[in-house]
Design an enzyme around this catalytic site. Structure first.
Site, mmCIF file in Angstrom:
data_model
loop_
_atom_site.group_PDB
_atom_site.id
_atom_site.type_symbol
_atom_site.label_atom_id
_atom_site.label_comp_id
_atom_site.label_asym_id
_atom_site.label_seq_id
_atom_site.Cartn_x
_atom_site.Cartn_y
_atom_site.Cartn_z
ATOM 1 N N HIS A 104 0.845 -1.204 0.000
ATOM 2 C CA HIS A 104 0.000 0.000 0.000
ATOM 3 C C HIS A 104 0.867 1.235 0.000
ATOM 4 O O HIS A 104 1.964 1.245 0.559
ATOM 5 C CB HIS A 104 -0.948 0.018 1.206
ATOM 6 C CG HIS A 104 -0.259 -0.148 2.536
ATOM 7 N ND1 HIS A 104 0.132 -1.387 3.009
ATOM 8 C CD2 HIS A 104 0.125 0.748 3.480
ATOM 9 C CE1 HIS A 104 0.712 -1.245 4.190
ATOM 10 N NE2 HIS A 104 0.741 0.054 4.496
ATOM 11 N N HIS A 147 0.814 5.225 1.126
ATOM 12 C CA HIS A 147 0.144 6.281 1.886
ATOM 13 C C HIS A 147 0.192 7.550 1.032
ATOM 14 O O HIS A 147 1.258 7.908 0.514
ATOM 15 C CB HIS A 147 0.883 6.565 3.197
ATOM 16 C CG HIS A 147 0.933 5.404 4.155
ATOM 17 N ND1 HIS A 147 0.142 5.336 5.280
ATOM 18 C CD2 HIS A 147 1.692 4.274 4.152
ATOM 19 C CE1 HIS A 147 0.411 4.208 5.933
ATOM 20 N NE2 HIS A 147 1.351 3.553 5.269
HETATM 21 P P1 DGP Z 1 1.875 0.587 7.374
HETATM 22 O O1 DGP Z 1 2.527 0.886 8.702
HETATM 23 O O2 DGP Z 1 2.568 1.278 6.244
HETATM 24 O O3 DGP Z 1 1.662 -0.889 7.140
HETATM 25 O O4 DGP Z 1 0.452 1.291 7.469
HETATM 26 C C1 DGP Z 1 -0.747 0.601 7.659
HETATM 27 C C2 DGP Z 1 -1.838 1.647 7.724
HETATM 28 O O5 DGP Z 1 -3.067 0.982 7.573
HETATM 29 C C3 DGP Z 1 -1.910 2.420 9.048
HETATM 30 O O6 DGP Z 1 -1.716 3.814 8.776
HETATM 31 C C4 DGP Z 1 -3.299 2.170 9.582
HETATM 32 C C5 DGP Z 1 -4.029 1.602 8.382
HETATM 33 N N1 DGP Z 1 -5.014 0.584 8.693
HETATM 34 C C6 DGP Z 1 -4.782 -0.559 9.397
HETATM 35 N N2 DGP Z 1 -5.900 -1.277 9.483
HETATM 36 C C7 DGP Z 1 -6.852 -0.593 8.788
HETATM 37 C C8 DGP Z 1 -8.230 -0.858 8.508
HETATM 38 O O7 DGP Z 1 -8.805 -1.870 8.893
HETATM 39 N N3 DGP Z 1 -8.885 0.078 7.781
HETATM 40 C C9 DGP Z 1 -8.267 1.221 7.323
HETATM 41 N N4 DGP Z 1 -9.007 2.066 6.623
HETATM 42 N N5 DGP Z 1 -6.974 1.488 7.555
HETATM 43 C C10 DGP Z 1 -6.279 0.583 8.288
#
Ligand code: DGP
Length: 114
Positions: free
Chosen positions: A100, A102
C-alpha cells in the site's frame, strides 16, 4: 489472501471509506490518519510488500502512482504539495502485509521521517 485485512476491504467484506476504485486499484481513508488527508492506495490483487511488485507489475505500479497524482489534482492539494510513501518490511515500518501507498497532504510534512 484469506486473513489479509486489505484484501477484505478490496473484496468489500470489511468496511472502509472508499474514495476511488477501478479494475486494479482501490483508494480509501486510513483509519488512523496522521495528516488532514491520509489515504491508502492498494492494488486489489494481493502482494505482500513492494518486494513482490516485479518487472511484470510495472503497469500496476504506474497506475498506483498515476492514481495518487489524479487524486491530488481532484482533491485540490496538488499545488500545495503532498507525499506518497510505501513502507516496506520491518525496518520500513510496514504493519499491514498487503502492499500500500500512503498519500499524505494537508499540512507541511517533516523530513526526515522518524
Ligand atoms: P503501514 O505501517 O505502512 O503498514 O500502514 C498501515 C496503515 O493501515 C496504518 O496507517 C493504519 C491503516 N489501517 C490498518 N488497518 C486498517 C483498517 O482496517 N482500515 C483502514 N481504513 N486502515 C487501516
Amino acid at each position: 489472501m484469506p486473513d489479509c485485512i486489505f484484501c477484505k476491504i478490496a473484496n468489500k467484506e470489511m468496511p472502509a471509506e472508499i474514495i476511488f476504485e477501478d479494475e486494479q486499484v482501490l483508494v480509501f481513508k486510513d483509519v488512523k490518519p496522521v495528516a488532514p488527508v491520509h489515504l491508502l492506495l492498494i492494488p486489489k490483487k494481493h502482494y505482500t510488500s513492494l518486494l513482490d511488485l516485479g518487472e511484470a507489475d510495472a503497469g500496476l505500479a504506474g497506475s498506483l502512482q498515476a492514481t495518487a497524482v489524479r487524486i491530488a489534482r481532484d482533491f485540490g492539494f496538488a499545488e500545495q504539495g503532498f507525499r506518497v510513501v510505501c513502507n516496506c518490511g520491518r525496518d520500513g515500518g510496514q504493519l499491514v502485509a498487503h502492499v500500500h501507498y500512503h498519500l499524505l497532504a494537508g499540512r507541511a510534512l517533516k523530513w526526515p521521517p522518524g
